[in-house]
Design an enzyme around this catalytic site. Structure first.
Site, short mmCIF file in Angstrom:
data_model
loop_
_atom_site.label_atom_id
_atom_site.label_comp_id
_atom_site.label_asym_id
_atom_site.label_seq_id
_atom_site.Cartn_x
_atom_site.Cartn_y
_atom_site.Cartn_z
N HIS A 109 15.34 -5.43 34.55
CA HIS A 109 16.60 -6.12 34.26
C HIS A 109 17.83 -5.24 34.57
CE1 HIS A 109 14.31 -9.17 32.04
NE2 HIS A 109 15.41 -9.86 31.85
N GLN B 48 13.70 -2.03 32.61
CA GLN B 48 13.98 -1.38 33.89
C GLN B 48 14.28 -2.43 34.96
OE1 GLN B 48 14.24 1.74 33.61
NE2 GLN B 48 14.81 2.18 35.72
N GLU C 65 0.12 -0.66 9.95
CA GLU C 65 -1.33 -0.91 9.84
C GLU C 65 -2.14 0.14 10.59
OE1 GLU C 65 -2.56 -4.98 9.85
OE2 GLU C 65 -0.51 -5.67 9.55
N LEU D 78 0.85 -1.20 0.00
CA LEU D 78 0.00 0.00 0.00
C LEU D 78 0.88 1.24 0.00
CD1 LEU D 78 -2.31 -1.03 3.00
CD2 LEU D 78 -2.80 -1.39 0.58
N THR D 79 1.81 1.26 0.98
CA THR D 79 2.59 2.45 1.28
C THR D 79 3.53 2.81 0.13
OG1 THR D 79 2.53 1.70 3.57
CG2 THR D 79 4.08 3.46 3.06
N THR E 127 -1.08 4.21 12.13
CA THR E 127 -0.35 4.75 13.28
C THR E 127 -1.35 5.01 14.41
OG1 THR E 127 -0.67 7.04 12.61
CG2 THR E 127 1.30 5.93 11.75
N SER F 35 -0.03 7.22 5.76
CA SER F 35 -1.34 7.38 6.39
C SER F 35 -2.38 7.86 5.39
CB SER F 35 -1.24 8.40 7.53
OG SER F 35 -0.23 8.01 8.43
C1 LIG Z 1 8.50 -2.61 9.64
C2 LIG Z 1 7.44 -2.03 8.78
C3 LIG Z 1 6.65 -2.85 8.02
C4 LIG Z 1 5.68 -2.31 7.18
N1 LIG Z 1 4.95 -3.15 6.38
C5 LIG Z 1 4.11 -2.62 5.46
C6 LIG Z 1 3.47 -3.44 4.49
O1 LIG Z 1 3.60 -4.68 4.50
N2 LIG Z 1 2.71 -2.87 3.54
C7 LIG Z 1 2.52 -1.52 3.50
O2 LIG Z 1 1.81 -1.05 2.63
N3 LIG Z 1 3.10 -0.70 4.41
C8 LIG Z 1 3.90 -1.22 5.37
N4 LIG Z 1 4.53 -0.40 6.27
C9 LIG Z 1 4.29 1.03 6.20
C10 LIG Z 1 3.41 1.56 7.33
O3 LIG Z 1 2.11 1.08 7.18
C11 LIG Z 1 3.48 3.09 7.28
O4 LIG Z 1 4.76 3.44 7.70
C12 LIG Z 1 2.45 3.74 8.15
O5 LIG Z 1 1.17 3.54 7.62
C13 LIG Z 1 2.69 5.24 8.31
O6 LIG Z 1 2.91 5.86 7.09
P1 LIG Z 1 4.19 6.80 6.87
O7 LIG Z 1 5.35 6.05 7.33
O8 LIG Z 1 4.16 7.27 5.50
O9 LIG Z 1 3.94 8.00 7.87
P2 LIG Z 1 3.11 9.32 7.58
O10 LIG Z 1 1.79 8.98 7.05
O11 LIG Z 1 3.95 10.26 6.82
O12 LIG Z 1 2.93 9.86 9.05
C14 LIG Z 1 3.98 10.55 9.78
C15 LIG Z 1 3.43 10.98 11.12
O13 LIG Z 1 2.32 11.85 10.94
C16 LIG Z 1 1.19 11.38 11.61
N5 LIG Z 1 0.00 11.73 10.86
C17 LIG Z 1 -0.26 11.49 9.55
N6 LIG Z 1 -1.47 11.97 9.23
C18 LIG Z 1 -2.00 12.49 10.34
C19 LIG Z 1 -3.23 13.15 10.65
N7 LIG Z 1 -4.20 13.30 9.74
N8 LIG Z 1 -3.41 13.59 11.92
C20 LIG Z 1 -2.46 13.41 12.86
N9 LIG Z 1 -1.28 12.81 12.63
C21 LIG Z 1 -1.05 12.35 11.39
C22 LIG Z 1 1.42 9.88 11.68
O14 LIG Z 1 0.65 9.31 12.72
C23 LIG Z 1 2.90 9.82 11.94
O15 LIG Z 1 3.12 10.06 13.30
C24 LIG Z 1 5.48 -0.91 7.14
C25 LIG Z 1 6.27 -0.09 7.93
C26 LIG Z 1 7.25 -0.62 8.72
C27 LIG Z 1 8.10 0.31 9.52
#
Ligand SMILES: Cc1cc2nc3c(=O)[nH]c(=O)nc-3n(C[C@H](O)[C@H](O)[C@H](O)COP(=O)(O)OP(=O)(O)OC[C@H]3O[C@@H](n4cnc5c(N)ncnc54)[C@H](O)[C@@H]3O)c2cc1C
Lengths: 382, 265
Positions: A340, A338, A365, A126-127, A367, A133
């Site tokens: 440990h 803590q 999945e 997806l990402t 934040t 997000s």
């Molecule tokens: C180990 C790992 C495995 C993953 N596996 C997958 C996978 O299999 N498939 C896949 O598609 N993705 C995957 N991801 C991606 C993950 O789903 C995204 O990182 C996550 O959805 C957040 O998107 P972003 O990193 O672009 O953060 P952003 O969307 O850029 O967000 C950055 C910050 O802003 C905050 N934020 C964003 N919008 C708002 C709002 N409207 N109001 C308040 N706060 C907001 C967020 O909460 C976050 O704190 C994975 C990520 C990791 C680290």
């Protein structure tokens, strides 16, 4: 709601627990250090039903309930966060959209091999670099129909399992504009020409669960690979994520339980000021809080699964369960370290790894911020 | 072919063991499991069934109500049915000793059960990991007048003969026995996990419950011939010893201690 386990559920939970203790826990530190995927263990998951948990039996899956799947994922998380995340993603992100929205032919072609455990795993992409997000506004990967094919171009980020998967379900823009009905889900074999999987990301934790940037350049797949209704990709994705959050909640509970188990035995055996540290009230209070919160998180996960199994709305409960369980795993692991003392900060003790592993659970999945948005919308009725 | 696998539920190897009045304090044991050698026995039997589908495996156990869990697991692994010979251990004051029948008494009961069920091949583990005495299987073989192979690692069956592979110090040995026979297992390839399908089907498999009395075992065959006079916990671990000085001296001292004190080299 009655969460008394039937004899079969007890035996299933116990079997997965024993499997996890023998095959995952023993290799969790290795997997974390080397970043090697634990294929040895995953190869044994097929007969246990762990690679087709909620996939219907008619397509070779185990056909267990969301509740039973949560029991299993908790036990896997207790053994190894990395392997559990990959298996959770395989089940609830890759198999689920095909099971939920696929046609009979798609299920035969894509779901059956995934669920059998004979081949490799599945992934959901997806990402993107500019879309996490905000998928609706951010997804730039496009799929354009030409003849009997979709031609897909774009880049995906953070795709769990891409390098250990036979296929990816990819979120793409099939319609012009950025409205709520412009995205679709399409199945893309990882072997398709034009798919390039970058080396695994270097991560804080979950290093045995490979995460990749994936580029798609002029990738052609048959038109029949589109899942569900063209233009409904966002809605389908959101409902897949609702289910996935129950799994992540269960994973948090398993990680927290593992940290707690380690800590309990450490506290009984470490002595300061002439007694075991478990005899100090400050430590006892931490242990009591940890045990209490783990149980609360577990019950929330169970409730979300129960609602899903009953066919009732569960979006809000699943979001609450994942939000709370990820907070609990953070606090429990914090206190585990803590208790440990210095050893908790050492890579030679499992709590250090578990702390790093659980950190993702408040991000992937949905934040915690996005989950609060989901919950607020539900409680406000907007 | 009809195979009987005799299994015993024992305290889990991770369960806390404490001793009071020369008995294991059963009230402290929080987890029981199949004795690992019995799991090897079942795995060997299942491997025969893998090759010959008309093989029928019956699990037999002697024990209290809790053994049902172990039986369910064995059925989920692939056994066809089971017999539980009910036996609640006698209470000695506050303590409940899990094993209040001696090995020969148990063998008498199990042999009677085996006769009642009928068999071509009988498996037991080489020993239970609780008492570690290792005589039930052997005594049963004697009581039934069967050829016996102890400490088997794998078995192949064809035409009324069992070919058994067993480990001997530093090598392997192949034996042949004609059936019916009794084999005790000391190893196998890793026992399989129950499959999900097996788990879901386990409850539908027949499990019979028998009383010892119904087996017609004479009272004197149940009497213990061995009396335990003492049971002690192993002594606690002693603190380690740190060797100081130059590496050369340390090595010499270490070798001397290994040779003279520990006597391991
Ligand atoms: C180990 C790992 C495995 C993953 N596996 C997958 C996978 O299999 N498939 C896949 O598609 N993705 C995957 N991801 C991606 C993950 O789903 C995204 O990182 C996550 O959805 C957040 O998107 P972003 O990193 O672009 O953060 P952003 O969307 O850029 O967000 C950055 C910050 O802003 C905050 N934020 C964003 N919008 C708002 C709002 N409207 N109001 C308040 N706060 C907001 C967020 O909460 C976050 O704190 C994975 C990520 C990791 C680290």
């Amino acid at each position: 709601m009655n969460f008394t386990l039937s004899a079969e559920q007890k035996l299933f939970k116990q079997t997965v627990h024993e499997y996890s203790a023998a095959e995952l826990k023993t290799r969790a530190a290795d997997v974390d250090h080397s970043g090697a995927f634990n294929w040895v263990a995953v190869r044994k998951m097929g007969p246990l039903g762990l690679l087709g948990l909620t996939t219907p039996e008619e397509y070779g899956g185990a056909g267990v309930s969301a509740f039973e799947a949560a029991l299993a994922i908790e036990q896997l998380g207790w053994g190894c966060g990395s392997t559990a995340l990959s298996v959770a993603a395989h089940n609830s992100l890759a198999c689920a959209p095909i099971a939920l929205f696929g046609t009979h032919a798609q299920k035969e072609a894509f779901l059956r091999p995934l669920a059998s455990g004979a081949g490799r795993l599945g992934a959901l992409a997806l990402t993107e670099p500019g879309a996490g997000s905000d998928l609706a506004g951010g997804v730039k990967t496009t799929a354009v129909p030409e003849g009997d094919s979709w031609i897909i171009d774009g880049s995906k980020m953070w795709t769990t399992n891409a390098s250990v998967a036979d296929l990816m379900v990819v979120l793409v823009r099939t319609e012009p504009g950025s409205g709520t009905h412009t995205l679709s889900l399409i199945v893309v074999p990882t072997s398709a020409p034009g798919v390039t999987i970058a080396p695994p990301e270097k991560k804080m934790g979950l290093r045995g669960s490979p995460t990749h940037a994936v580029s798609l350049s002029d990738v052609r797949v048959p038109l029949e690979n589109l899942i569900g209704v063209r233009g409904n990709g966002l809605q389908q994705t959101l409902s897949v994520l609702d289910g996935g959050r129950i799994g992540i909640g269960a994973l948090c509970v398993g990680l927290a339980q593992a940290a707690f188990d380690e800590t309990l035995s450490y506290a009984k055996q470490r002595h300061t000021f002439g007694k075991a540290i478990s005899q100090h009230q400050a430590i006892q209070h931490m242990l009591a809080d940890m045990a209490t919160e783990i149980e609360a998180a577990r019950l929330m996960v169970y409730e979300a699964a129960y609602l899903k199994d009953e066919g009732k709305p569960f979006t809000q409960m699943a979001a609450m369960a994942k939000l709370f369980a990820s907070q609990v795993s953070e606090r429990v692991c914090y206190n585990a370290i803590q208790i440990h003392g210095g050893y908790g900060y050492s890579a030679n003790f499992p709590v250090e790894r578990i702390y790093r592993d659980q950190r993702l659970m408040a991000i992937g999945e949905g934040t915690s911020e996005i989950l609060r948005m989901v919950i607020a919308r539900q409680v406000l009725g907007v | 072919m009809k195979i009987l696998v005799f299994m015993k539920q024992v305290p889990d190897t991770a369960a806390p063991i404490s001793v009071k009045d020369n008995q294991v304090d059963a009230s402290k044991i929080d987890k029981y499991a199949a004795s690992p050698y019995d799991e090897y026995a079942l795995e060997q039997a299942l491997q025969i069934k893998d090759k010959a589908a008309d093989t029928k495996i019956t699990l037999v156990t002697l024990g209290p109500a809790r053994v049902r869990e172990m039986i369910m697991q064995g059925l989920a692994m692939g056994a066809d049915d089971a017999v539980i010979i009910k036996h609640e251990p006698a209470k000695h004051g506050e303590l409940v000793e899990p094993n209040d029948l001696d090995g020969l008494a148990v063998a008498n009961v199990l042999a009677a059960a085996a006769k009642k069920i009928g068999y071509d091949l009988i498996y037991t583990g080489t020993k239970g990991v609780d008492d570690d005495q290792g005589w039930v299987g052997i005594a049963m073989g004697e009581l039934l007048g069967l050829p016996l192979v102890a400490g088997a690692r794998s078995t192949e069956v064809s035409g009324g003969t069992a070919r058994v592979l067993r480990d001997v110090e530093g090598g392997k040995e192949k034996l042949e026995v004609s059936l019916p026979a009794l084999i005790t297992s000391s190893q196998a390839t890793e026992p399989r996990y129950p499959t999900l399908k097996g788990i879901m089907g386990a409850k539908r498999k027949p499990v019979l419950e028998w009383d010892i009395a119904s087996l017609g075992v004479a009272a004197d065959a149940l009497a213990s011939r061995v009396e335990r006079v003492a049971l002690d916990m192993p002594p606690g671990r002693q603190a380690g010893r740190l060797l100081l000085g130059e590496p050369n001296d340390q090595v010499q001292e270490l070798v001397r201690l290994l040779r003279e004190q520990a006597k391991v080299i």
